[in-house]
Design a protein around this motif. Structure first.
Motif, PDB file in Angstrom:
ATOM      1  N   GLY A  90       0.863  -1.172   0.000  1.00  0.00           N
ATOM      2  CA  GLY A  90       0.000   0.000   0.000  1.00  0.00           C
ATOM      3  C   GLY A  90       0.898   1.220   0.000  1.00  0.00           C
ATOM      4  O   GLY A  90       1.849   1.299  -0.771  1.00  0.00           O
ATOM      5  N   VAL A  91       0.602   2.150   0.923  1.00  0.00           N
ATOM      6  CA  VAL A  91       1.430   3.349   1.015  1.00  0.00           C
ATOM      7  C   VAL A  91       2.151   3.339   2.359  1.00  0.00           C
ATOM      8  O   VAL A  91       1.539   3.059   3.391  1.00  0.00           O
ATOM      9  CB  VAL A  91       0.543   4.616   0.896  1.00  0.00           C
ATOM     10  CG1 VAL A  91       1.381   5.879   1.107  1.00  0.00           C
ATOM     11  CG2 VAL A  91      -0.144   4.646  -0.467  1.00  0.00           C
ATOM     12  N   GLY A  92       3.443   3.607   2.334  1.00  0.00           N
ATOM     13  CA  GLY A  92       4.223   3.704   3.567  1.00  0.00           C
ATOM     14  C   GLY A  92       4.707   5.135   3.747  1.00  0.00           C
ATOM     15  O   GLY A  92       5.055   5.811   2.776  1.00  0.00           O
ATOM     16  N   VAL A  93       4.696   5.602   4.986  1.00  0.00           N
ATOM     17  CA  VAL A  93       5.154   6.963   5.280  1.00  0.00           C
ATOM     18  C   VAL A  93       6.088   6.892   6.478  1.00  0.00           C
ATOM     19  O   VAL A  93       5.828   6.144   7.419  1.00  0.00           O
ATOM     20  CB  VAL A  93       3.942   7.889   5.585  1.00  0.00           C
ATOM     21  CG1 VAL A  93       4.397   9.200   6.219  1.00  0.00           C
ATOM     22  CG2 VAL A  93       3.161   8.159   4.299  1.00  0.00           C
ATOM     23  N   LEU A  94       7.167   7.654   6.412  1.00  0.00           N
ATOM     24  CA  LEU A  94       8.086   7.711   7.542  1.00  0.00           C
ATOM     25  C   LEU A  94       7.613   8.800   8.505  1.00  0.00           C
ATOM     26  O   LEU A  94       7.488   9.963   8.119  1.00  0.00           O
ATOM     27  CB  LEU A  94       9.491   8.014   7.019  1.00  0.00           C
ATOM     28  CG  LEU A  94      10.645   7.652   7.944  1.00  0.00           C
ATOM     29  CD1 LEU A  94      10.615   6.176   8.313  1.00  0.00           C
ATOM     30  CD2 LEU A  94      11.956   7.990   7.245  1.00  0.00           C
TER      31      LEU A  94
ATOM     32  N   GLN B 214      -9.351   5.901   0.584  1.00  0.00           N
ATOM     33  CA  GLN B 214     -10.662   5.922  -0.082  1.00  0.00           C
ATOM     34  C   GLN B 214     -10.790   4.776  -1.068  1.00  0.00           C
ATOM     35  O   GLN B 214     -11.875   4.258  -1.296  1.00  0.00           O
ATOM     36  CB  GLN B 214     -10.853   7.246  -0.837  1.00  0.00           C
ATOM     37  CG  GLN B 214     -11.237   8.404   0.075  1.00  0.00           C
ATOM     38  CD  GLN B 214     -10.974   9.756  -0.588  1.00  0.00           C
ATOM     39  OE1 GLN B 214     -11.011   9.868  -1.817  1.00  0.00           O
ATOM     40  NE2 GLN B 214     -10.708  10.765   0.224  1.00  0.00           N
ATOM     41  N   ALA B 215      -9.671   4.359  -1.648  1.00  0.00           N
ATOM     42  CA  ALA B 215      -9.694   3.257  -2.612  1.00  0.00           C
ATOM     43  C   ALA B 215      -9.580   1.902  -1.910  1.00  0.00           C
ATOM     44  O   ALA B 215      -9.420   0.876  -2.551  1.00  0.00           O
ATOM     45  CB  ALA B 215      -8.556   3.426  -3.616  1.00  0.00           C
ATOM     46  N   GLY B 216      -9.610   1.939  -0.567  1.00  0.00           N
ATOM     47  CA  GLY B 216      -9.551   0.680   0.177  1.00  0.00           C
ATOM     48  C   GLY B 216      -8.141   0.122   0.326  1.00  0.00           C
ATOM     49  O   GLY B 216      -7.947  -1.050   0.638  1.00  0.00           O
ATOM     50  N   THR B 217      -7.128   0.967   0.102  1.00  0.00           N
ATOM     51  CA  THR B 217      -5.736   0.527   0.208  1.00  0.00           C
ATOM     52  C   THR B 217      -5.168   0.935   1.560  1.00  0.00           C
ATOM     53  O   THR B 217      -5.465   2.023   2.066  1.00  0.00           O
ATOM     54  CB  THR B 217      -4.907   1.186  -0.920  1.00  0.00           C
ATOM     55  OG1 THR B 217      -5.492   0.810  -2.169  1.00  0.00           O
ATOM     56  CG2 THR B 217      -3.458   0.740  -0.879  1.00  0.00           C
ATOM     57  N   ARG B 218      -4.330   0.079   2.104  1.00  0.00           N
ATOM     58  CA  ARG B 218      -3.776   0.337   3.422  1.00  0.00           C
ATOM     59  C   ARG B 218      -2.633   1.363   3.366  1.00  0.00           C
ATOM     60  O   ARG B 218      -1.856   1.370   2.407  1.00  0.00           O
ATOM     61  CB  ARG B 218      -3.225  -0.983   3.951  1.00  0.00           C
ATOM     62  CG  ARG B 218      -3.382  -1.108   5.424  1.00  0.00           C
ATOM     63  CD  ARG B 218      -2.973  -2.476   5.902  1.00  0.00           C
ATOM     64  NE  ARG B 218      -2.544  -2.305   7.291  1.00  0.00           N
ATOM     65  CZ  ARG B 218      -1.913  -3.209   8.010  1.00  0.00           C
ATOM     66  NH1 ARG B 218      -1.603  -4.374   7.477  1.00  0.00           N
ATOM     67  NH2 ARG B 218      -1.579  -2.957   9.260  1.00  0.00           N
ATOM     68  N   ALA B 219      -2.526   2.192   4.408  1.00  0.00           N
ATOM     69  CA  ALA B 219      -1.379   3.111   4.536  1.00  0.00           C
ATOM     70  C   ALA B 219      -0.802   2.946   5.935  1.00  0.00           C
ATOM     71  O   ALA B 219      -1.547   2.942   6.918  1.00  0.00           O
ATOM     72  CB  ALA B 219      -1.809   4.551   4.293  1.00  0.00           C
ATOM     73  N   ARG B 220       0.504   2.770   6.003  1.00  0.00           N
ATOM     74  CA  ARG B 220       1.117   2.496   7.306  1.00  0.00           C
ATOM     75  C   ARG B 220       2.308   3.420   7.559  1.00  0.00           C
ATOM     76  O   ARG B 220       2.935   3.925   6.630  1.00  0.00           O
ATOM     77  CB  ARG B 220       1.584   1.044   7.349  1.00  0.00           C
ATOM     78  CG  ARG B 220       0.398   0.079   7.292  1.00  0.00           C
ATOM     79  CD  ARG B 220       0.797  -1.311   7.729  1.00  0.00           C
ATOM     80  NE  ARG B 220       1.759  -1.898   6.827  1.00  0.00           N
ATOM     81  CZ  ARG B 220       2.568  -2.909   7.161  1.00  0.00           C
ATOM     82  NH1 ARG B 220       2.551  -3.404   8.374  1.00  0.00           N
ATOM     83  NH2 ARG B 220       3.401  -3.393   6.273  1.00  0.00           N
ATOM     84  N   VAL B 221       2.598   3.583   8.848  1.00  0.00           N
ATOM     85  CA  VAL B 221       3.699   4.463   9.253  1.00  0.00           C
ATOM     86  C   VAL B 221       4.865   3.627   9.760  1.00  0.00           C
ATOM     87  O   VAL B 221       4.676   2.697  10.540  1.00  0.00           O
ATOM     88  CB  VAL B 221       3.239   5.400  10.398  1.00  0.00           C
ATOM     89  CG1 VAL B 221       4.390   6.300  10.847  1.00  0.00           C
ATOM     90  CG2 VAL B 221       2.054   6.241   9.957  1.00  0.00           C
ATOM     91  N   ALA B 222       6.065   3.945   9.292  1.00  0.00           N
ATOM     92  CA  ALA B 222       7.289   3.423   9.913  1.00  0.00           C
ATOM     93  C   ALA B 222       7.895   4.583  10.682  1.00  0.00           C
ATOM     94  O   ALA B 222       7.885   5.716  10.193  1.00  0.00           O
ATOM     95  CB  ALA B 222       8.246   2.923   8.844  1.00  0.00           C
ATOM     96  N   ARG B 223       8.384   4.323  11.874  1.00  0.00           N
ATOM     97  CA  ARG B 223       8.881   5.448  12.693  1.00  0.00           C
ATOM     98  C   ARG B 223      10.392   5.627  12.570  1.00  0.00           C
ATOM     99  O   ARG B 223      11.140   4.653  12.487  1.00  0.00           O
ATOM    100  CB  ARG B 223       8.499   5.229  14.146  1.00  0.00           C
ATOM    101  CG  ARG B 223       6.981   5.098  14.256  1.00  0.00           C
ATOM    102  CD  ARG B 223       6.485   5.479  15.614  1.00  0.00           C
ATOM    103  NE  ARG B 223       5.028   5.290  15.618  1.00  0.00           N
ATOM    104  CZ  ARG B 223       4.188   6.047  16.306  1.00  0.00           C
ATOM    105  NH1 ARG B 223       4.647   7.050  17.017  1.00  0.00           N
ATOM    106  NH2 ARG B 223       2.900   5.813  16.265  1.00  0.00           N
ATOM    107  N   ALA B 224      10.799   6.874  12.577  1.00  0.00           N
ATOM    108  CA  ALA B 224      12.226   7.207  12.468  1.00  0.00           C
ATOM    109  C   ALA B 224      12.651   8.005  13.689  1.00  0.00           C
ATOM    110  O   ALA B 224      11.876   8.801  14.218  1.00  0.00           O
ATOM    111  CB  ALA B 224      12.465   8.044  11.218  1.00  0.00           C
ATOM    112  N   PRO B 225      13.901   7.804  14.149  1.00  0.00           N
ATOM    113  CA  PRO B 225      14.420   8.681  15.202  1.00  0.00           C
ATOM    114  C   PRO B 225      14.510  10.115  14.674  1.00  0.00           C
ATOM    115  O   PRO B 225      14.863  10.329  13.508  1.00  0.00           O
ATOM    116  CB  PRO B 225      15.835   8.141  15.462  1.00  0.00           C
ATOM    117  CG  PRO B 225      15.919   6.820  14.763  1.00  0.00           C
ATOM    118  CD  PRO B 225      14.889   6.823  13.680  1.00  0.00           C
ATOM    119  N   ALA B 226      14.190  11.087  15.541  1.00  0.00           N
ATOM    120  CA  ALA B 226      14.114  12.486  15.089  1.00  0.00           C
ATOM    121  C   ALA B 226      15.439  12.987  14.516  1.00  0.00           C
ATOM    122  O   ALA B 226      15.462  13.799  13.589  1.00  0.00           O
ATOM    123  CB  ALA B 226      13.657  13.379  16.241  1.00  0.00           C
TER     124      ALA B 226
END
Ligand code: UD1
Ligand code: CA
Length: 444
Positions: free
Chosen positions: A124-128, A207-219
């Motif tokens: 899906g979509v990944g965001v840091l 909205q399209a039913g696709t998953r989006a998840r967060v990966a965490r980063a040290p600041a």
């Protein structure tokens, strides 16, 4: 099975807040341009394609990107990060793997962190995401009850409750290429800045039913650089990281906070670095070598057991052999010092090969430049160069040979010979007393 990977590196912003004639992404951290950090990061996660999005006419950025193996895509107008990623579409035609979008103004992301972001966006979509001390202008990450990412709100568009969120967008997004470009096509510019935001891809995915998840980063990995103050902060974060890595690898740093590293500085275990040393790019210090206080090194190798400084300057091509010594106010450029050789004081050795155990007297100078070209000096093993010798290159001093102090050596010296090239001393007894009497100096 992991998909092939590509990286899109955003570098088309104007960078006006740097107030510099140099494009923002070519400013350096740890001696390496930020753009090169981003491309090295892409390489480290195995990106087989790298596309740098640049502004029209950004010739220096284009040249740097090309030299580092990237394709350049031009964003014709700076209409936002989403618009910028879309500019990479043609360059990625036919690519069916995962894409990581990274900003060229965020130099300190570690490969393992980007890998986690790629994993978060594998289907899906990944965001840091990260939690800065001051969320300020960063985009806020809105999570759903399962901890998945629902949408990203830019600070300028955020309601007070959203502005209070701590988790922010570090500026990295990952997704399979087809999905990314399909979602980007739906992004509009109806927002506070009137820009096409890459961050809108998240809500469109959901909205399209696709998953989006967060990966965490040290600041400290995701400090964005928009101003010279932020550049200095990124540099400080890099230096802290480099010092900690050196200590962890067994290097002795007496005052770590006073030693400055480059991105590629290599130090062996049990190398010792005294306070106030600066490493420019391309330095290797082997195990057991010692760099004494207030020395400046770049493009140099110091081999095991050698000692350099205090106050030494090693320039590109300096290669200091095992157990050799380089003392105070000695400058060495493009020269090899053999094992156990010594240059203790006040010398310039350039374009030279100096044999093992040679002794270079104080004040020795290789006269390597005739105003047009550079020439080589060769000094054999065990040679003894008297203090204040000028070696006018090209010239060779043979193994075991001596030069007299104060000599200007212009022709080759055979092995084991002595060469003296200076005016012979003349001594006139009583001359000084007579001189003073003539001048009427009563105190004399
Ligand atoms: C962006 C994110 C924000 C995030 C922050 C992290 C968007 C809309 N916002 O904001 O959520 O918290 O990064 O640092 O994505 N660029 C282009 N073309 C453009 C605009 C930008 O190539 O038209 C490039 C810039 O050169 C830069 C990067 O994209 O490398 C980010 O742009 P910038 O304007 O700095 O975005 P932020 O406002 O910091
Ligand atoms: Ca930014």
């Amino acid at each position: 099975m992991p998909q092939p990977r590509a990286a899109v590196i955003l570098a088309a912003g104007q960078g006006t807040r740097m107030k510099s004639a140099v494009p923002k992404v070519l400013h350096t951290v740890g001696g390496r341009p930020m753009l090169a950090w981003a491309l090295a990061l892409a390489d480290a996660v195995g990106a087989e394609r790298k596309v740098v999005v640049a502004a029209p006419g950004a010739d220096e950025v284009r040249a740097a990107a090309t030299a580092l193996g990237a394709t350049v895509a031009v964003q014709d107008k700076p209409l936002g990060t989403g618009h910028a990623v879309n500019a990479a579409r043609d360059a990625l035609a036919g690519f069916a793997g995962d894409v990581a979008v990274i900003c060229a103004d965020t130099p300190l992301i570690r490969p393992e962190t980007l890998t986690r972001a790629l994993e978060a966006g594998a289907e899906g979509v990944g965001v840091l995401g990260f939690e800065p001390e001051e969320p300020g202008a960063y985009g806020r990450l809105v999570l759903d009850k399962d901890g998945d990412l629902e949408r990203i709100v830019e600070a300028k568009d955020a309601a007070p409750a959203e502005l209070a969120l701590r988790l922010c967008n570090a500026g990295v997004m990952t997704a399979p290429a087809a999905l990314l470009f399909e979602l980007l096509a739906k992004v509009g510019d109806d927002n506070a800045k009137g820009e096409y935001y890459l961050t809108d891809v998240v809500a469109l995915a959901r909205q399209a039913g696709t998953r989006a998840r967060v990966a965490r980063a040290p600041a400290d990995e995701v400090l964005g650089v928009n101003t010279k103050a932020e550049l200095a902060r990124a540099e400080a974060a890099f230096q802290d990281r480099a010092r900690a890595a050196a200590l962890a690898a067994g290097v002795t740093l007496i005052a770590p906070e006073s030693v400055y590293f480059s991105h590629d500085t290599e130090l062996g275990p049990d190398a010792t670095v005294e306070p106030h040393v600066v490493f420019g790019p391309g330095v290797t210090i082997e195990s057991g070598a010692r760099v004494r206080a207030f020395s400046h090194l770049e493009g140099a190798t110091v081999r095991g057991g050698a000692e350099v400084g205090p106050f030494a300057r090693l320039r590109p091509g300096a290669d200091i052999g095992a157990g050799a010594k380089v003392g105070n106010f000695v400058e060495i450029k493009n020269a090899t010092l053999g094992a156990g050789a010594k240059a203790g004081h006040l010398s310039y050795l350039g374009d030279a090969v100096i044999g093992a155990k040679a002794n270079i007297g104080a004040g020795t100078i290789t006269c390597n430049y005739d105003g047009v070209a550079k020439h080589k000096t060769v000094i054999g093993p065990g040679a003894f160069i008297g203090s204040d010798t000028a070696l006018v290159a090209p010239v060779t001093v043979g193994a075991g040979a001596y030069t007299g102090s104060g000599s200007v050596i212009t022709s080759d010296v055979p092995d084991d010979a002595l060469a003296v090239a200076r005016g012979r001393q003349k001594t006139i007894p009583g001359w000084a007393a007579k001189f003073r009497a003539k001048k009427g100096n009563k105190d004399g």
